[in-house]
Design an enzyme around this catalytic site. Sequence first.
Site, short mmCIF file in Angstrom:
data_model
loop_
_atom_site.label_atom_id
_atom_site.label_comp_id
_atom_site.label_asym_id
_atom_site.label_seq_id
_atom_site.Cartn_x
_atom_site.Cartn_y
_atom_site.Cartn_z
CB SER A 34 2.95 -7.19 -0.25
OG SER A 34 2.73 -7.52 1.08
CB ALA A 35 7.12 -9.40 3.22
CG HIS A 36 1.26 -9.67 4.21
ND1 HIS A 36 -0.07 -10.22 4.48
CD2 HIS A 36 1.11 -8.60 3.54
CE1 HIS A 36 -0.97 -9.15 3.55
NE2 HIS A 36 -0.23 -8.29 3.27
CB CYS A 43 -8.58 -4.43 0.92
SG CYS A 43 -7.00 -5.37 0.67
CB THR A 97 -1.02 -0.05 1.26
OG1 THR A 97 -1.79 -1.03 0.99
CG2 THR A 97 -1.80 1.31 1.18
CB THR A 100 14.49 3.43 12.29
OG1 THR A 100 15.00 4.60 12.78
CG2 THR A 100 15.44 2.31 12.75
#
EC number: 2.8.1.7
Length: 404
Positions: A203-205, A328, A76, A243
């Site tokens: 996206s990683a997930h 979503c 996103t 960070t």
Amino acid sequence: MKLPIYLDYSATCPVDPRVAEKMVQYMTMDGTFGNPASRSHRYGWQAEEAVDTAREQIADLINADPREIVFTSGATESDNLAIKGAAHFYSKKGKHVITCKTEHKAVLDPCRQLEREGFEVTYLEPESNGLVDLSKLQAAMREDTVLVSIMHVNNEIGVIQDITAIGDLCRERKIVFHVDAAQSAGKLPIDVQEMKVDLISFSAHKAYGPKGIGALYVRRKPRIRLEAQMHGGGHERGFRSGTLPTHQIVGMGEAFRVAKEDMQKDYDHALALRNRLLDGVKDLEAVTVNGDLEQRVPHNLNVSFAFVEGESLLMSLKDLAVSSGSACTSASLEPSYVLRALGLDDELAHSSVRFSFGRFTTEAEIDYAIEQIRVAVTKLRDMSPLWDMYKEGIDLSTVEWAHH
């Protein structure tokens, strides 16, 4: 067998144990917990090294230069940075953007925001199989078009757009091309050298990594410029301050490394499961597969069971974790905007269910799911007067309903 059976991999994936094991090493005092931006001591250097390794692993999956990978909090944010960032930077050249009506909300909503700022956005109608007609896209391109955003794989219906062909059209006209690849990374080969794509969201997930971390590929040759959306310490070459969460980045890197290694195996596994599920339910009569079945990732099966309310079906399938629409937007009771864009009427759009499977789904789970679906659909249709009328051969579109 663990109940309910998880068949909602397009919403999120469990973290692969290999990924979780790696992440744990970057959190506690015993591990590498430093801030990658701390340049004055070893804790920082080690964390930075871990981030660099992950950057390489992500770049490897898509044949990119590691310097082209910018870490974000997810697809996103990547979509927002790409769309608003490019549109704002190139706004002197023009203020016209092209996208498609079936894009994810993380693309459509930034486009709506651009409209509020004075940009003009063309929303292409997909064909009934979910694919974008290249001639319509070409016809929509103008002198002042600065950005085209088309997703690689659709999150609801799993169809694969011809990104290479779209990239050629954009490159010829020097239009920036953004692709949301949240649903294709790790499932399909992506080669940024072959595909003329300028910006890609990841996206990683959705690929067995942790939630809360993603990336944006930003092409260096020809160089793509963006206006930052997140200001602060100037991290990520000024594209995205904040960070870097080392443990999440390491998780994403490992997930993408594993995805590259297991891509063919995962693909074949998903295809076998998809075909097994479809074979098990397609004789139920009045069953429609939504979206092109050939040009599609096998991890997704979106089906409409006519004369069955999707919400009722989900409630009847209490031992299956599935969704109607995408996670979503599934909190809304409106029929899926993606299916309506394909030309489905509200009834069929309302009766759709998305099954999505992955690395840890088993054949036994699919067989159990088939049994549950057959029982639930039959039971709900037995309660439906519309089903009786349909069985009697009455054309429901000709019926005049009384308004109370």
